[in-house]
Scaffold this motif. Structure first.
Motif, short mmCIF file in Angstrom:
data_model
loop_
_atom_site.label_atom_id
_atom_site.label_comp_id
_atom_site.label_asym_id
_atom_site.label_seq_id
_atom_site.Cartn_x
_atom_site.Cartn_y
_atom_site.Cartn_z
N PRO A 87 -11.82 2.98 13.44
CA PRO A 87 -13.14 3.48 13.05
C PRO A 87 -13.33 4.91 13.56
O PRO A 87 -12.89 5.25 14.65
CB PRO A 87 -14.11 2.52 13.74
N ALA A 88 -13.99 5.73 12.75
CA ALA A 88 -14.28 7.10 13.16
C ALA A 88 -15.29 7.10 14.30
O ALA A 88 -16.16 6.24 14.36
CB ALA A 88 -14.84 7.88 11.97
N THR A 89 -15.16 8.08 15.20
CA THR A 89 -16.17 8.21 16.25
C THR A 89 -17.38 8.96 15.68
O THR A 89 -17.29 9.65 14.66
CB THR A 89 -15.63 9.01 17.45
N ARG A 90 -18.49 8.82 16.37
CA ARG A 90 -19.70 9.51 15.92
C ARG A 90 -19.48 11.03 15.90
O ARG A 90 -19.92 11.73 15.00
CB ARG A 90 -20.86 9.13 16.86
N ASN A 91 -18.76 11.53 16.90
CA ASN A 91 -18.50 12.97 16.96
C ASN A 91 -17.66 13.45 15.78
O ASN A 91 -17.90 14.52 15.22
CB ASN A 91 -17.80 13.30 18.29
N GLU A 92 -16.67 12.65 15.38
CA GLU A 92 -15.86 13.03 14.21
C GLU A 92 -16.72 13.10 12.95
O GLU A 92 -16.53 13.97 12.10
CB GLU A 92 -14.73 12.01 14.01
N ILE A 93 -17.66 12.17 12.85
CA ILE A 93 -18.55 12.18 11.69
C ILE A 93 -19.44 13.43 11.73
O ILE A 93 -19.64 14.11 10.72
CB ILE A 93 -19.41 10.90 11.65
N ASP A 94 -19.96 13.74 12.93
CA ASP A 94 -20.83 14.92 13.07
C ASP A 94 -20.11 16.19 12.60
O ASP A 94 -20.66 16.98 11.84
CB ASP A 94 -21.23 15.12 14.55
N ILE A 95 -18.88 16.37 13.07
CA ILE A 95 -18.12 17.58 12.73
C ILE A 95 -17.90 17.66 11.22
O ILE A 95 -18.04 18.70 10.59
CB ILE A 95 -16.78 17.58 13.49
N MET A 96 -17.58 16.49 10.63
CA MET A 96 -17.36 16.44 9.18
C MET A 96 -18.63 16.80 8.40
O MET A 96 -18.58 17.59 7.45
CB MET A 96 -16.90 15.02 8.80
N ILE A 97 -19.75 16.23 8.83
CA ILE A 97 -21.01 16.49 8.13
C ILE A 97 -21.42 17.97 8.28
O ILE A 97 -21.90 18.58 7.32
CB ILE A 97 -22.13 15.57 8.70
N GLU A 98 -21.19 18.51 9.46
CA GLU A 98 -21.53 19.93 9.66
C GLU A 98 -20.71 20.82 8.73
O GLU A 98 -21.24 21.75 8.11
CB GLU A 98 -21.26 20.34 11.12
N ARG A 99 -19.43 20.53 8.64
CA ARG A 99 -18.57 21.34 7.78
C ARG A 99 -19.01 21.22 6.32
O ARG A 99 -19.05 22.21 5.58
CB ARG A 99 -17.12 20.85 7.93
N LEU A 100 -19.34 20.00 5.92
CA LEU A 100 -19.81 19.78 4.55
C LEU A 100 -21.10 20.55 4.32
O LEU A 100 -21.29 21.20 3.28
CB LEU A 100 -20.03 18.28 4.33
N GLY A 101 -22.00 20.51 5.31
CA GLY A 101 -23.28 21.22 5.20
C GLY A 101 -23.08 22.72 5.02
O GLY A 101 -23.76 23.34 4.18
N ARG A 102 -22.14 23.30 5.76
CA ARG A 102 -21.87 24.73 5.61
C ARG A 102 -21.40 25.03 4.19
O ARG A 102 -21.81 26.01 3.58
CB ARG A 102 -20.80 25.17 6.62
N GLY A 103 -20.57 24.15 3.67
CA GLY A 103 -20.09 24.36 2.30
C GLY A 103 -21.24 24.30 1.30
O GLY A 103 -21.31 25.11 0.36
N LEU A 104 -22.15 23.37 1.52
CA LEU A 104 -23.29 23.25 0.59
C LEU A 104 -24.20 24.47 0.70
O LEU A 104 -24.71 24.97 -0.31
CB LEU A 104 -24.06 21.96 0.90
N ARG A 137 -33.41 20.70 3.13
CA ARG A 137 -32.08 20.54 3.75
C ARG A 137 -32.00 19.37 4.74
O ARG A 137 -31.10 18.53 4.63
CB ARG A 137 -31.65 21.84 4.43
N PRO A 138 -32.93 19.28 5.74
CA PRO A 138 -32.77 18.18 6.72
C PRO A 138 -32.75 16.80 6.07
O PRO A 138 -31.91 15.96 6.39
CB PRO A 138 -33.99 18.35 7.62
N THR A 139 -33.65 16.57 5.13
CA THR A 139 -33.72 15.24 4.50
C THR A 139 -32.45 14.96 3.69
O THR A 139 -31.86 13.87 3.80
CB THR A 139 -34.95 15.16 3.56
N VAL A 140 -32.06 15.92 2.89
CA VAL A 140 -30.89 15.69 2.06
C VAL A 140 -29.64 15.50 2.91
O VAL A 140 -28.82 14.61 2.65
CB VAL A 140 -30.70 16.86 1.06
N MET A 141 -29.51 16.30 3.97
CA MET A 141 -28.33 16.15 4.83
C MET A 141 -28.34 14.78 5.52
O MET A 141 -27.29 14.17 5.71
CB MET A 141 -28.28 17.27 5.88
#
Lengths: 248, 248
Positions: free
Chosen positions: B177-194, B206-210
């Motif tokens: 299972p992914a750790t919470r920190n790995e998910i955070d980093i992934m979501i941040e990177r995705l957010g930058r792309g968006l 932005r906050p709600t959609v993210m």
């Protein structure tokens, strides 16, 4: 209640399709879909083996691909005993049955369960179309079920998930349960007979033994008819008189 | 675990006896007793239909009467769908399974389940030998099970009564299972792309959609491999550049 659609993928023998239809109707399921039946369709052997579940067979829908067979469904379960190299939720049929009941009760979901053919079960591609893997808990050293038996277990869990049958009841036909007073009178009469027959060697033991005898009868859940029977037994045994001595 | 003895009374077709043996072994049951098999014993068709449960067939004991077949048992259950004109406890297979487990765990009880033949099931005399009637909850309009299916349902309930399989799990193969920190980093990177792609028409949303996007990923129970896959998707989509305009 409608219940999940049963999707048979690459089934081979018509007999097995027929036995699936019978198992479905045993459990109140009526919607069968068939993907690529090996021996063509319609199939007389399927009708013969359905033991009267002919409507299920005659209303079965035929599809060329699994994708088409499940296109209108919102939630798909794939039955498989094999472990797959993929990340997927695995449920027991009992948990899945509760899940299906809950989803169908919303009125917006339609569930389906995929069953693989006799030879090799579902392909990994078929399983990947499903949301959930259904794995029946069985003897790990001998877990291969035939097709109709897999359908039966999934259907049975679906049926019993909302069935109101009590765990345990007593069928008493035209009788009615005996009242406590009827039991008291019967036990008293029996006790008098035992007194007269010299059953109690010592008066001290009488209360305990009589209580045990009462419990013996009460445990059996006596009916009014049973009470009459016991009265008759006491009367007859007294009338019968002593047994002749052995060899006497 | 030993499990209840399965007693087949007046079975007819060897194939059905074989399928019963298979269903028994599926559920970890091994002791079969047969009363008056119509087509004699041993029976090659029974062996063929057992799909490998040959030991159950070969160790099956043969009896001339039901009384002899159950003589050493302490608790007997009779499967029947028909109502009988007698006073007897009726249980579901699930309740009976719990009852059998409890009794066998004492080490002093040995339980057995009677199954009638294909043609007409158990006689009233057979049922009267039993302590409890077992009645499977099924579609009241279509409740006749074939022999092996009745054996399967009773065996399945016995097996699952103490089976420790969790209701629902996620198979993740070699992943973790992914750790919470790995998910955070992934979501941040995705957010930058968006952000870079002008996804958010208004900064307020932005906050709600993210958060919704994060929930979408979290619901799926991400593994470390999934995280790497999403990183690769973000990277590739950015590298791909804008889609060509349709008809442009």
């Amino acid at each position: 209640m409608t219940g999940p659609v049963v999707v048979l993928v690459d089934p081979q023998m018509g007999e097995n399709i027929g036995m699936c239809a019978r198992a479905m109707l045993n459990c109140g399921l009526t919607e069968m879909r068939i993907v690529r039946p090996r021996d063509g369709w319609p199939n007389q052997k399927a009708i013969d083996a359905s033991s009267g579940a002919v409507d299920v067979i005659e209303n079965a829908a035929l599809f060329d691909t699994v994708e088409e067979a499940v296109a209108d469904l919102t939630r798909i379960y794939a039955t498989t005993g094999r472990k797959r190299e993929m990340v997927e939720t695995v449920m027991t049929p009992r948990a899945a049955a509760a899940d299906i009941r809950k989803r169908e009760s919303t009125g917006t979901e339609r569930c389906g369960v995929l069953f693989g053919g006799e030879r090799s079960g579902l392909t990994t591609e078929d399983v990947a179309l499903a949301d959930v893997i259904l794995r029946v808990p069985l003897n790990p050293d001998f877990k291969s079920l035939n097709l109709a038996q897999a359908v039966l277990l999934v259907g049975y869990e679906w049926f019993t998930a909302e069935d109101a049958t009590p765990d345990s009841t007593v069928d008493i036909g035209d009788s009615r349960p005996a009242t406590r007073n009827e039991i008291d009178i019967m036990i008293e009469r029996l006790g008098r007979g035992l007194d007269d027959g010299g059953f109690f060697r010592s008066p001290d033991m009488r209360p305990t033994v009589m209580r045990n005898i009462r419990m013996l009868f009460q445990r059996s859940g006596l009916t009014d008819q049973d009470i009459r029977t016991v009265h008759g037994i006491v009367e007859s045994l007294r009338r019968a008189g002593p047994e002749p001595r052995k060899g006497g």
